[in-house]
Design a protein around this motif. Sequence first.
Motif, short mmCIF file in Angstrom:
data_model
loop_
_atom_site.label_atom_id
_atom_site.label_comp_id
_atom_site.label_asym_id
_atom_site.label_seq_id
_atom_site.Cartn_x
_atom_site.Cartn_y
_atom_site.Cartn_z
N SER A 1 0.85 -1.19 0.00
CA SER A 1 0.00 0.00 0.00
C SER A 1 0.88 1.24 0.00
O SER A 1 2.04 1.21 0.45
CB SER A 1 -0.92 0.02 1.23
OG SER A 1 -0.19 0.38 2.40
N THR A 2 0.30 2.33 -0.50
CA THR A 2 1.05 3.58 -0.52
C THR A 2 1.15 4.19 0.88
O THR A 2 2.09 4.91 1.20
CB THR A 2 0.39 4.59 -1.47
OG1 THR A 2 -1.00 4.74 -1.11
CG2 THR A 2 0.48 4.12 -2.91
N ILE A 3 0.15 3.90 1.74
CA ILE A 3 0.19 4.43 3.12
C ILE A 3 1.36 3.80 3.87
O ILE A 3 2.18 4.51 4.51
CB ILE A 3 -1.13 4.14 3.85
CG1 ILE A 3 -2.29 4.90 3.19
CG2 ILE A 3 -1.02 4.52 5.32
CD1 ILE A 3 -3.65 4.59 3.79
N ARG B 1 -4.25 -0.83 -8.61
CA ARG B 1 -4.90 -0.67 -7.31
C ARG B 1 -6.07 -1.63 -7.18
O ARG B 1 -6.95 -1.69 -8.04
CB ARG B 1 -5.39 0.77 -7.13
CG ARG B 1 -5.91 1.05 -5.74
CD ARG B 1 -6.14 2.52 -5.53
NE ARG B 1 -6.56 2.80 -4.16
CZ ARG B 1 -6.74 4.03 -3.67
NH1 ARG B 1 -6.52 5.07 -4.46
NH2 ARG B 1 -7.12 4.19 -2.44
N LEU B 2 -6.08 -2.35 -6.07
CA LEU B 2 -7.17 -3.27 -5.77
C LEU B 2 -7.84 -2.83 -4.48
O LEU B 2 -7.35 -1.94 -3.78
CB LEU B 2 -6.63 -4.70 -5.62
CG LEU B 2 -5.83 -5.26 -6.80
CD1 LEU B 2 -5.25 -6.62 -6.44
CD2 LEU B 2 -6.70 -5.34 -8.04
N SER B 3 -8.95 -3.45 -4.15
CA SER B 3 -9.64 -3.09 -2.90
C SER B 3 -8.80 -3.45 -1.68
O SER B 3 -8.94 -2.86 -0.61
CB SER B 3 -11.00 -3.82 -2.83
OG SER B 3 -10.80 -5.23 -2.89
N THR B 4 -7.90 -4.42 -1.87
CA THR B 4 -7.07 -4.84 -0.73
C THR B 4 -5.71 -4.16 -0.71
O THR B 4 -4.89 -4.42 0.18
CB THR B 4 -6.84 -6.36 -0.82
OG1 THR B 4 -6.26 -6.68 -2.11
CG2 THR B 4 -8.14 -7.10 -0.64
N GLY B 5 -5.46 -3.30 -1.69
CA GLY B 5 -4.17 -2.59 -1.74
C GLY B 5 -3.61 -2.55 -3.14
O GLY B 5 -4.38 -2.56 -4.12
N TYR B 6 -2.32 -2.55 -3.25
CA TYR B 6 -1.65 -2.46 -4.55
C TYR B 6 -0.96 -3.78 -4.87
O TYR B 6 -0.39 -4.44 -3.99
CB TYR B 6 -0.59 -1.35 -4.54
CG TYR B 6 -1.17 0.04 -4.65
CD1 TYR B 6 -1.17 0.71 -5.87
CD2 TYR B 6 -1.67 0.70 -3.53
CE1 TYR B 6 -1.69 1.99 -5.97
CE2 TYR B 6 -2.19 1.97 -3.63
CZ TYR B 6 -2.20 2.62 -4.85
OH TYR B 6 -2.70 3.89 -4.96
#
Length: 324
Positions: free
Chosen positions: A18-20, A51-56
């Motif tokens: 994830s980018t976070i 990008r997916l709902s669960t992240g990248y």
Amino acid sequence: MFDWDDLKPFLAVARQGSTIAAARVLGVDQSTVQRRLCALERGLGYPLVRRLSTGYRLTAFGESLLPEAQRIEEAVLALQQRVEAFRHDLTGVVRVTCPEPLVYRMASIGMLDRFRARYPGIDLQFVMSDKFLDLERGEADVALRAGETRDSPLIARRIGWSLWGVYASERYIEQHGRPARVEDLQAHALVDFDESLSHNRAAGWLREVAPRARFVARNDSILGVMRSALSGIGLAALPTALGDDEPALVRVLGPIPALARPWRVLTTRELRHTPRVAAFFDFMVEERDNLQQVLTGGAPAIAAAGELGSSPPSSPPSNILMQE
């Protein structure tokens, strides 16, 4: 194609998912990670992540580049470690060229012992000569010199003053008297320097002020000039640090204003940033107060300047790149 620095957010997103989380690892905000990742994709011309709902997740193209990006990261880290090791490497040899008497006098006041105690991994090797070795050609790393220098541009720092007088043995004075003024040197036998020391201001000064005097000896070293004066064959121009330290010599004139020159520690621009050379260079500057006794003999710099009537000349030679 792309900025090498943009590989960092790519690798962080690949590892964190994830980018976070990638932003947290890199110590930047999430928008910065997204912006730099987009910039990398534009530079390469293909998407690296989706990008997916669960992240990248990495695209097939991103997966194919990941091993190479990791190898680049490893190479950059190895390079940084090598630079850091160099920056803190206080080991190795430092070749210092200076006149022979200077080494003995520095050792006699404990300077060399203090340097070795502080930097046990640095091996000082002295190349003792009154002739000027060429630092730019690698003949030495650091030079301790008074007056002009003929090397290509150098980094310099003043560490003291070179003061000179005219000396004679007691036997010479008993037989021939002593000069009261510089003009009286015309009537005396004089000891001169040979052509190998033509860079020395004193080498030409005697002939300038006493062109009709009788020159009885020539020498290729300051110690040779002093030994000739000790033999009683003639008067000699000598550094006050050397002449005043010899009980059998008498200073008959001086210090001579025309012969006053700054002492400098010199090195090349490249070596100034080499840790072991920088350590010695900075140590000599730090020891300036102690060096006054070494360089001028019995006369401290302030007293010497007053005796000369004004401060000695301080303008650097034209080839000194930086007067620190």
